[in-house]
Write a protein that holds these residues in place. Structure first.
Motif, short mmCIF file in Angstrom:
data_model
loop_
_atom_site.label_atom_id
_atom_site.label_comp_id
_atom_site.label_asym_id
_atom_site.label_seq_id
_atom_site.Cartn_x
_atom_site.Cartn_y
_atom_site.Cartn_z
N GLU A 138 0.85 -1.19 0.00
CA GLU A 138 0.00 0.00 0.00
C GLU A 138 0.88 1.24 0.00
N ILE A 139 0.39 2.28 -0.65
CA ILE A 139 1.03 3.59 -0.53
C ILE A 139 0.21 4.33 0.52
N SER A 140 0.86 4.63 1.66
CA SER A 140 0.16 5.36 2.71
C SER A 140 0.37 6.85 2.48
N TYR A 141 -0.71 7.56 2.12
CA TYR A 141 -0.58 8.99 1.87
C TYR A 141 -0.45 9.75 3.17
N GLU A 142 -1.03 9.18 4.23
CA GLU A 142 -0.98 9.81 5.53
C GLU A 142 0.47 9.88 6.03
N ARG A 143 1.16 8.75 5.99
CA ARG A 143 2.55 8.73 6.45
C ARG A 143 3.52 9.01 5.31
N ASP A 144 3.01 9.14 4.09
CA ASP A 144 3.82 9.38 2.91
C ASP A 144 4.92 8.33 2.78
N GLU A 145 4.51 7.07 2.80
CA GLU A 145 5.49 6.01 2.60
C GLU A 145 4.82 4.78 1.99
N ILE A 146 5.66 3.90 1.47
CA ILE A 146 5.17 2.64 0.90
C ILE A 146 5.37 1.54 1.93
N LEU A 147 4.38 0.66 2.02
CA LEU A 147 4.46 -0.42 3.00
C LEU A 147 4.12 -1.73 2.29
N ALA A 148 5.02 -2.70 2.35
CA ALA A 148 4.76 -4.03 1.79
C ALA A 148 4.73 -5.02 2.95
N THR A 149 3.60 -5.72 3.09
CA THR A 149 3.45 -6.63 4.23
C THR A 149 3.13 -8.04 3.74
N ARG A 150 3.18 -9.00 4.67
CA ARG A 150 2.87 -10.39 4.38
C ARG A 150 3.87 -10.96 3.35
N CYS A 151 5.09 -10.39 3.31
CA CYS A 151 6.11 -10.90 2.39
C CYS A 151 6.76 -12.12 3.05
N ARG A 152 6.94 -13.17 2.26
CA ARG A 152 7.56 -14.39 2.77
C ARG A 152 8.49 -14.91 1.70
N PHE A 153 9.64 -15.41 2.13
CA PHE A 153 10.51 -16.06 1.15
C PHE A 153 11.27 -17.18 1.81
N PHE A 154 11.42 -18.27 1.06
CA PHE A 154 12.11 -19.45 1.59
C PHE A 154 13.59 -19.16 1.76
N GLN A 155 14.08 -19.39 2.96
CA GLN A 155 15.50 -19.16 3.24
C GLN A 155 16.13 -20.47 3.68
N PRO A 156 17.24 -20.88 3.02
CA PRO A 156 17.80 -22.21 3.32
C PRO A 156 18.30 -22.33 4.75
N ARG A 157 18.92 -21.26 5.29
CA ARG A 157 19.35 -21.29 6.70
C ARG A 157 19.00 -19.95 7.30
N ALA A 158 17.82 -19.91 7.92
CA ALA A 158 17.31 -18.62 8.39
C ALA A 158 18.15 -18.07 9.54
N ALA A 159 18.80 -18.94 10.26
CA ALA A 159 19.66 -18.50 11.36
C ALA A 159 20.88 -19.40 11.39
N LEU A 160 21.91 -18.94 12.11
CA LEU A 160 23.13 -19.75 12.18
C LEU A 160 22.86 -21.11 12.81
N THR A 161 21.82 -21.13 13.68
CA THR A 161 21.51 -22.37 14.37
C THR A 161 20.59 -23.29 13.56
N ALA A 162 19.98 -22.75 12.50
CA ALA A 162 18.99 -23.53 11.77
C ALA A 162 19.65 -24.60 10.90
#
Lengths: 287, 569
Positions: A138-162
């Motif tokens: 969404e482009i928020s005109y009130e805060r004058d910024e762009i917001l992208a939410t619910r983004c997900r992407f597969f990461q092979p090792r999300a953390a050093l412990t994973a």
């Protein structure tokens, strides 16, 4: 000012980053470039930014580990990143890196997930897990910024412990034409989000310094380790950015071929057009 | 500059690379009149000269990967086919077939006497030079192309000009006559590309090199004394409006292409193999693995056949036709009447059976002639180095076509011959195994076998979205007795569909062009979004989950349960 054309008001009256605080220690001085204008950033009894054009003192603030100035009449403060003030976070400037690309191309790359398996192979993504799942923008005109939410992407090792891959959640904000902030699942604490920001300093239309800021909940890694990781990631992006043509971001929808995964980039280009941003872009030709 | 940049663009073809610049799997970064080029040779020998820019986000294709059949962009892994530069895969959306019209800008190409030639406008005349020749070492010069040409002429004798930037002459001090082409790289950069008639020996090459090196130094010194022109601003042509917005494809049941039967052979018992080559032009349109074409037969029938080719193989399409016992005229007409050299009308390839390439392991289950789309898919995975198992079922070895293609797929192929229904079920069960993360199965074959495999997959815990299938045809009897109203939301039309007519037929009668192919609810081409109303699904294309969701339908066979349907057309 020396830049080749008058800056749009939407840019002139904004704060722009000119240095990381750590680049200008007490008693230090650094000459750099903003919009093709040489400026000196110095720190003695107080922090100063001086234009080489006419010797005038420019407005200055220090936020998020960086020094910011303006050629116009900026607002009292910069866009908020509330997490930066949380006492248990580690705030680190991971690097200030010169890149031969326009600031908007660098921002668009920062917003992009589809390249993870190809550019950040085995770190932020891995083939064959290449899908960019549906997300919201969404482009928020009130805060004058762009917001992208619910983004997900597969990461092979999300953390050093994973040991196994998993989907990682992201939220992206673009609160400034040349700055973006991302929020990412925090490996150390499920209830919180790590913050990674890119602040682009437009030196010319086609060259920038990218200042990388991290605000992490992390008790295990060293500062050097965190910097090295972030510089590795950015070092992978850089050759791609420097091979993008045209170097300025084309705002005409017909300049390139977007797909659904590029929703945030489409919104960003539209937002820049609406604001009349005229530096580092190829404006849409009105026919 | 006599002609100017525009004049030079129109005037001629120019050499843009040496053949030696294109070693195995390399992508060469060339330039002509300020325009950057990505030049690469596919494994079939074809040289591609493309604009050096991925249409998606402008990244140079010269940093991309030449896999021998396709060029893969470094940024997002988009794949572009040899010859056409058509996009065949967009990894960010693995379940979608890319809009076929996403095509990078290509330039014409010729390869002669060790040089690669191209032109920025297709109308530009080809150079008039001898058929044979040997290219000298290219000499890059930092000066305007006109200055370089003038210097050659000044220092030569017996001059024959080859406009606009070529000359045949005896250069003072050189070992012999040569033809010199000046490649206009940019406003102030050029490459001298000399060609001699007979294969030169080392001494001769050294002689030419010495003379040209001196000439270069002199021209560059001269260039430094004057003001050189600014680099040419490259042109970035806009993409089409359709691509900028990516709408759905709208193609009716049309046969836009003419192909000639290049080869017809007995591919297996009751199976005729057909290789279809373009009637005009060097190649056929880009296809994606899983795609089919409509073949318009001389007797007026239209039949669908899957393309079996691997990636980048666009000089012909290979298809297989089964002679069905209860043939409705289609397959019999092909098997009996067609001969090498016959001309046929076919549709452009269409893909309703897209291959995901984000699986850790892909399982193919092919029954008889059903292996055709799966063969194309497996070839694509093999080329990319992605893992798969390919299970081919047939009555006997003699009933299985394309045995050599299967051999070439390697160890992942298992052949099952003459199994009983129970043994077939057991083999399929073992082939599938329990469902795992990022596993996908693709099934194609006769109806009963497909039903069996789908049922087994469901029983083994495979979700609908991981089981992809394509029926040859819809064997269910279509119930066309209902009558109802359809509203076309985008066209603002309200139509009455009477008993005995399909939605598609009624739309066509009212001038609404809608894509279709098999028109029996099997191929998926007429898939339409439904905004309101309850659907009477009668197709075999949608899976149970998709049917239950009730937001898409096949307008060729499916109808309404409610009195009214609102379609997104």
């Amino acid at each position: 000012m020396a830049y080749s054309k008058p800056l749009a008001p939407a840019l002139r009256d904004l704060w722009h980053v000119v240095a990381a605080s750590q680049e200008v220690p007490m008693g230090g001085k650094r000459v750099t470039t903003l919009f093709e204008t040489a400026v000196t950033v110095s720190r003695n009894e107080r922090l100063r930014v001086t234009s080489h054009e006419d010797g005038s003192l420019l407005p200055v603030i220090e936020r998020y580990g960086c020094i910011w100035t303006s050629f116009g009449s900026p607002s009292a403060d910069l866009f908020p990143i509330v997490e930066y003030g949380e006492s248990d976070r580690r705030n680190i400037i991971a690097g200030s890196i010169g890149v031969n690309v326009s600031a908007p191309r660098a921002i668009e790359n920062f917003l992009d997930m589809g390249h993870f398996p190809y550019v950040h192979t085995d770190i932020l993504g891995a083939e064959p897990h290449t899908e960019v799942k549906e997300y919201d923008v969404e482009i928020s005109y009130e805060r004058d910024e762009i917001l992208a939410t619910r983004c997900r992407f597969f990461q092979p090792r999300a953390a050093l412990t994973a040991t196994e891959g998993q989907d990682v959640d992201y939220i992206y904000r673009v609160p400034h034409p040349y700055c973006s902030v991302l929020y990412k699942s925090c490996p150390a604490d499920e209830s919180r989000l790590d913050v990674i920001a890119i602040f682009c300093q437009p030196m010319t239309e086609e060259t920038i310094r990218a200042h990388l800021m991290l605000s992490l909940v992390d008790d295990t890694n060293t500062d050097a380790g965190i910097r090295r990781f972030q510089q590795t990631i950015f070092g992978q992006d850089r050759p791609i950015l420097e091979n993008q043509y045209p170097k300025r971001l084309p705002l005409d929808p017909r300049a390139e071929t977007p797909i659904r995964a590029d929703k945030s980039a489409i919104a960003y280009r539209r937002w820049l057009s609406q604001k009349g941003v005229n530096y580092g872009v190829i404006p849409q030709q009105l026919s | 500059m006599a002609l100017g940049v525009e004049g030079l663009r129109q005037a001629a073809w120019y050499p843009v690379a040496s053949s030696d610049d294109l070693p195995f799997r390399h992508v060469y970064h060339g330039q002509l009149l300020g325009q950057e080029l990505a030049i690469w040779r596919a494994d079939d020998g074809h040289v591609n000269v493309w604009e050096n820019r991925c249409l998606h986000r402008g990244v140079r294709l010269s940093i991309g990967i030449n896999d021998g059949a396709e060029l893969k962009c470094q940024y997002h892994g988009w794949r572009y086919a040899n010859r056409t530069a058509g996009c065949t895969y967009i990894p960010a959306h693995p379940a979608d077939a890319p809009a076929r019209r996403i095509t990078n800008r290509t330039y014409p190409v010729k390869e002669r006497f060790g040089l690669v030639w191209s032109a920025l406008t297709p109308e530009a005349p080809e150079p008039e030079v001898a058929e044979r020749g040997f290219a000298l070492r290219p000499i890059p010069v930092n000066a305007t192309p006109e200055m370089v040409l003038a210097a050659l002429v000044r220092r030569g004798s017996a001059v024959t000009e080859l406009r606009p930037l070529g000359v045949v002459l005896m250069l003072k001090g050189a070992p012999g006559r040569a033809t010199y082409f000046v490649q206009p790289v940019d406003a102030a950069r050029a490459v001298i590309r000399g060609v001699v008639e007979t294969a030169p020996d080392i001494a001769t090459l050294r002689g030419f090199n010495a003379v040209l090196s001196v000439l270069r130094d002199e021209v560059e010194a001269e260039a430094r004394r004057g003001a050189l022109p600014e680099p040419i601003v490259p042109r970035y042509e806009p993409v089409s409006v359709e691509l900028a917005t990516m709408p759905d494809l709208v193609i009716g049941r049309q046969a836009k292409l003419r192909v000639v039967v290049k080869r017809r052979w007995q591919a297996a018992i009751d199976v005729t193999g057909l290789e279809l080559a373009p009637l005009s032009g060097a190649h056929l349109p880009t296809f994606q693995p899983g795609a089919h074409i409509d073949l318009h037969l001389p007797n007026g029938l239209v039949r669908q056949y899957s393309i079996t080719n691997g990636p980048g193989e666009l000089t012909s399409y290979t298809i297989a036709v089964k002679r069905e016992a209860e043939s409705r005229g289609g397959s019999a007409a092909i098997a009996d009447a067609l001969r090498d050299g016959d001309v046929l009308a076919v549709s452009e390839p269409r893909n309703n059976f897209p291959l995901r390439r984000d699986a850790v392991r892909t399982t193919f289950i092919a029954g008889g002639i059903g292996l055709t789309p799966l063969l194309s898919m497996a070839k694509a995975l093999k080329r990319q180095g992605l893992g798969f198992d390919f299970h081919a079922f047939a009555r006997s070895e003699g009933h299985l076509p394309f045995g050599e293609d299967l051999d070439a797929l390697g160890d992942g192929v298992t052949r099952h011959f003459g199994l009983s229904p129970a043994a077939t079920a057991q083999a399929i069960r073992e082939a599938l195994g329990p469902h795992g993360f990022a596993r996908h199965a693709y099934i194609c074959g006769p109806g009963p076998m497909l039903e069996l495999a789908r049922g087994l997959a469901a029983a083994l815990g495979w979700p609908d979205e991981a089981v992809h299938y394509e029926y040859f045809r819809n064997d269910h009897e279509i119930d066309r007795r209902s009558s109802f109203t359809v509203e076309l939301a985008r066209s603002a039309l309200s139509l009455t569909v009477p008993a005995g007519k399909s939605i598609l037929e009624v739309m066509r009668e009212n001038g609404v062009d809608a894509p279709s192919s098999c028109e029996q609810g099997a191929c998926g081409t007429c898939l339409t979004r439904v905004l309101e109303g309850e659907i009477d699904h009668q197709d075999v294309y949608l899976n149970a989950t998709e049917k239950a969701a009730g937001n898409v339908m096949m307008t060729c066979v499916s109808r309404a349960i409610s009195a009214r349907l609102v379609l997104d057309i």
